[in-house]
Every structure is written in C-alpha cells, then in structure tokens.
Design an enzyme around this catalytic site. Structure first.
Site, PDB file in Angstrom:
ATOM      1  N   TYR A 143       0.813  -1.217   0.000  1.00 28.02           N
ATOM      2  CA  TYR A 143       0.000   0.000   0.000  1.00 28.02           C
ATOM      3  C   TYR A 143       0.850   1.272   0.000  1.00 28.02           C
ATOM      4  CZ  TYR A 143      -3.784  -3.252   1.160  1.00 28.02           C
ATOM      5  OH  TYR A 143      -4.678  -4.290   1.146  1.00 28.02           O
ATOM      6  N   LYS A 194       4.459 -15.237   1.961  1.00 30.47           N
ATOM      7  CA  LYS A 194       4.447 -16.215   0.870  1.00 30.47           C
ATOM      8  C   LYS A 194       5.873 -16.342   0.337  1.00 30.47           C
ATOM      9  CE  LYS A 194       1.227 -17.118  -2.088  1.00 30.47           C
ATOM     10  NZ  LYS A 194       0.813 -18.529  -1.841  1.00 30.47           N
ATOM     11  N   ASP A 227      -1.798 -18.159   2.146  1.00 33.01           N
ATOM     12  CA  ASP A 227      -2.991 -18.841   1.647  1.00 33.01           C
ATOM     13  C   ASP A 227      -3.400 -19.975   2.590  1.00 33.01           C
ATOM     14  OD1 ASP A 227      -0.568 -19.961   0.880  1.00 33.01           O
ATOM     15  OD2 ASP A 227      -1.289 -20.760  -1.024  1.00 33.01           O
ATOM     16  N   ASP A 251      -4.441  -7.214   5.935  1.00 31.21           N
ATOM     17  CA  ASP A 251      -5.736  -6.619   5.607  1.00 31.21           C
ATOM     18  C   ASP A 251      -6.763  -7.734   5.367  1.00 31.21           C
ATOM     19  OD1 ASP A 251      -7.682  -4.863   4.884  1.00 31.21           O
ATOM     20  OD2 ASP A 251      -6.682  -4.088   3.094  1.00 31.21           O
TER      21      ASP A 251
END
Ligand code: NAD
Length: 371
Positions: A143, A194, A227, A251
């Site tokens: 962001y 990840k 995930d 988020d």
C-alpha cells in the site's frame, strides 16, 4: 493508579459520536470507582472537522494528538462528503494521524464471547472460546512501497502496479511487537508470508527466524504461507495465538478472522508506533473497526461494545492497566450474558436495547464486578 496520562478523544462522525459518548460513561465510572484519571482533550476529526474548519484534521488537532499518550478514536465518514476532493475526505483525517504518528503495528483481536458463539457462521465447536490476535504491519508493503502507479504504455494500453517491499528494520520492528504481544498472551507467534513465491516473503521469513533466535527464545514461533493461513483460520482458528503478517495479507486475514466473531459492532483495534524514548509508551490510537454507519446514526441503535473494547485495549497496551482492562472486558461479556443485545447482534430470546441501554448494561456489570 495512573493519572495525568494524556488522552486525545476524537469521536468523529455518525455513530462515532454516539459510541464515544457511551465510552465516556465507562471512563467516568472508572474515575469514580477506581480513581482512574486521564488528562483528556477532545477534538474534531473527519466530516465534523471539515464542516467546522474546511479540513478533516486541523494542524492544531494533529499537534495535540501527536503530543498525547494515546488517541481514543470513534469513526469518520458519511455520504454527504463523498463528492469532496480526495485530500478533504473524512478518511484522510484518520490516515494522516496514522502516517504522522508512524503507527506501524495494527492489532486486531478476534474474540468470540460465549454469549455470541452462535452469531458466527462457523460451527460452535470451531469458534467457541476463540481469542486470537492478528498483528498487521500498517505502514509499508503493497500500500506504500515505491514504485507504484498507473503508466501509459507505448502500445496504447495502461499498466497498474504496486510493489510489495519490506526492509529488515521494518520486519524487525513488527516482529518485536509480535513477541511482546505473545509474552502477554499464550506465548505463540505464527509468522505469515508467501516465501514460496515472493522475495519480500523470503526476506520476511529469514528476518523473523533470526529475530526469533536473537530475541524470542521464550516464544514458540512457526511460519505459515498466507494462503494456508486463510484456510486454517476457517478450519481451526484456535490453533493460533498471535499471527504477524504484512500490510496486504494482514488486511485480508484480519477481515477473515473478524468475521469468525459474528459482528462488526464487536470488533476493537489498536494501532501502535515505537515506544517514546522518554515515557517508554508507544504512540497509539485505539478505534473500533466499524465505520460511521450513516444508516443508523443518530437513532440510538449503534452497538458501543467495539468502542468499549478498544478503550480496554488502550488501558492494557498504553497504560499497563490490565486489571481495569479485564474489568471492562468482563463487564462486556456479562452484559451479553445477561441477554442484552443491540440490533446488530440481536438473537431470539434476548432483549433489544439501544446504545444507551447497552452502556447501562455494561455499567451495571461493572458495579456488580466491583462489589
Ligand atoms: P460501516 O462500518 O460504517 O457500516 C457497515 C454496516 O455495519 C452498516 O449497516 C452499519 O449500520 C453496521 N454497523 C457498523 N457499526 C455498527 C455498530 N457499532 N453497531 C451496529 N451496526 C453497525 O461501513 P460502511 O457503511 O461501509 O461505511 C460508512 C462510512 O464509514 C463511510 O464513509 C466509510 O468510508 C466510513 N468508514 C470509516 C471507518 C473508520 O472511521 N475507521 C471504517 C470503515 C468505514
């Protein structure tokens, strides 16, 4: 007992004003019964500030907020401000506070109260007794990191892009907050990224591993891909204690965890900065996760419990008043157990009350618990 701790109160817009007024009654109760005193100032933020001053946050309110030990925030926004320029929108007031105070650590607990266990969309046996903390890095990553933008291409198409970059110090400082939180809870951290497909994830895992070896040997730490974490949150959320992750994954995962608990009106949050060199206190802002809820504003319908629980976080994390924080949280649980419900968490057989009625129910429980 703490006294003269500087608290900046920013109710904001819509139901922010109502839930903050209810919160003041809890604060008054603590002043009267527990001699808990704050040096409180109040300011305008968001639409109310725009209406009065033509800006969602004046320099003066910003300066007062930065000079305070903690900010207690309500909510901002409203449809009447939708057409304003981006820089004047109510939400800019909130984002400016977060940015100017470098509030990089966003704490979102997901707690399932016994009385609300059936409000979750998940089965009772999966969520009963759930109490986990999602710690999201709030000032870096996708962001904010550069380069980001939308470029025109030579072939007439356009390309939009963001960068998910994290530096060693950014990872270390959020990692330290995770360890501190775990020490106050059940001593377990799950670091989420990840690293199987992202370089920022590889560095995140390396830095967290080194930090754990150097500073966190008293903490149990595991790693998980983001995930898989999303799946595990829905499959078996009670396996977690503190989840620490970056801005983007945080988020998504914090919203997912929030919904395990049933209602937006129940969700508190805290955003912390680095500890102040003099006081040792982090710069901090405490606010409910919900917005200004224009659809129910001004009708005594808002659930004030997320605001009360945010205030309890302020007591715990800014002022080390765990006993009083426990009292407020127990009173919230007690009010729910007594069958009082605002409309958003109403259930068959319960008694529907408004903002004021719920505040009175919590105060009555505080009376009982203090006896
Ligand atoms: P919202 O959270 O204000 O409301 C979503 C829905 O949940 C509404 O139906 C509302 O009535 C209900 N709800 C929310 N809080 C509740 C409570 N305490 N008790 C009972 N019901 C509650 O989100 P929205 O409608 O998307 O946004 C409204 C405005 O709030 C917008 O201007 C948005 O930008 C702003 N907003 C501000 C913040 C903030 O100040 N941190 C956060 C989110 C949205």
């Amino acid at each position: 007992m703490a006294s003269n701790r500087k608290v900046m109160v920013l109710p904001g817009d819509g139901i922010g004003v109502e839930v903050m007024a209810a919160n003041m009654k809890v604060i008054d109760w603590l002043a009267k019964h527990k001699s808990l005193d704050f040096d409180m100032s109040e300011g305008l933020v968001g639409g109310t500030s725009y209406d009065a001053h033509g800006t969602p946050l004046t320099d003066e309110t910003l300066a007062d907020s930065v000079a305070s030990d903690a900010i207690l925030f309500g909510a901002v926004g409203g449809p009447q401000y939708d057409a304003l320029d981006f820089s004047l929108k109510p939400e800019r007031g909130l984002l400016t506070l977060r940015k100017e105070m470098d509030l990089f650590a966003n704490l979102r607990p997901a707690i399932v109260f016994d009385a609300l266990v059936d409000s979750s969309t998940l089965k009772r046996e999966v969520v009963e007794g759930l109490n986990i903390m999602i710690l999201r890095e709030l000032c870096g990553g996708s962001y904010f990191a550069e380069p980001r933008g939308i470029d025109d291409q030579a072939d007439g198409t356009r390309k939009g892009y963001d960068t998910n970059a994290y530096s060693t110090p950014e990872i270390e400082r959020i990692g330290r907050v995770a360890f501190d939180l775990a020490r106050k809870r059940n001593g377990k951290v799950t670091s989420v990224e990840k690293s199987n497909v992202m370089y920022s994830g590889i560095l995140w895992r390396e830095v967290m591993t080194e930090l754990h070896q150097a500073e966190g040997s008293d903490i149990e730490m595991g790693h998980m891909y983001a995930d898989n974490c999303a799946m595990q949150l829905v499959r078996n959320p009670r396996q977690f204690d503190v989840i620490v992750t970056d801005n983007l994954f945080g988020d998504l995962l914090s919203d997912c965890a929030a919904m395990l608990t049933g209602s937006l009106g129940m969700l508190p949050s805290a955003s912390l900065g680095l500890p102040d060199a003099e006081t040792g206190l982090p710069k901090a802002m405490y606010e409910p996760v919900h917005g200004s809820a224009p659809d129910i504003a001004g009708q005594d319908l808002a659930n004030p419990l997320a605001q009360f629980l945010s205030f309890a976080m302020m007591l715990r994390y800014s002022f080390g008043q765990s006993e009083e924080a426990d009292l407020v949280e127990a009173a919230v649980a007690g009010a729910l157990a007594s069958g009082k419900r605002t409309g958003d968490i109403m259930a068959p057989g319960c008694e529907q009350v408004g903002t004021e009625g719920m505040a009175q129910a919590v105060l009555a429980e505080m009376d009982k618990l203090a006896r």
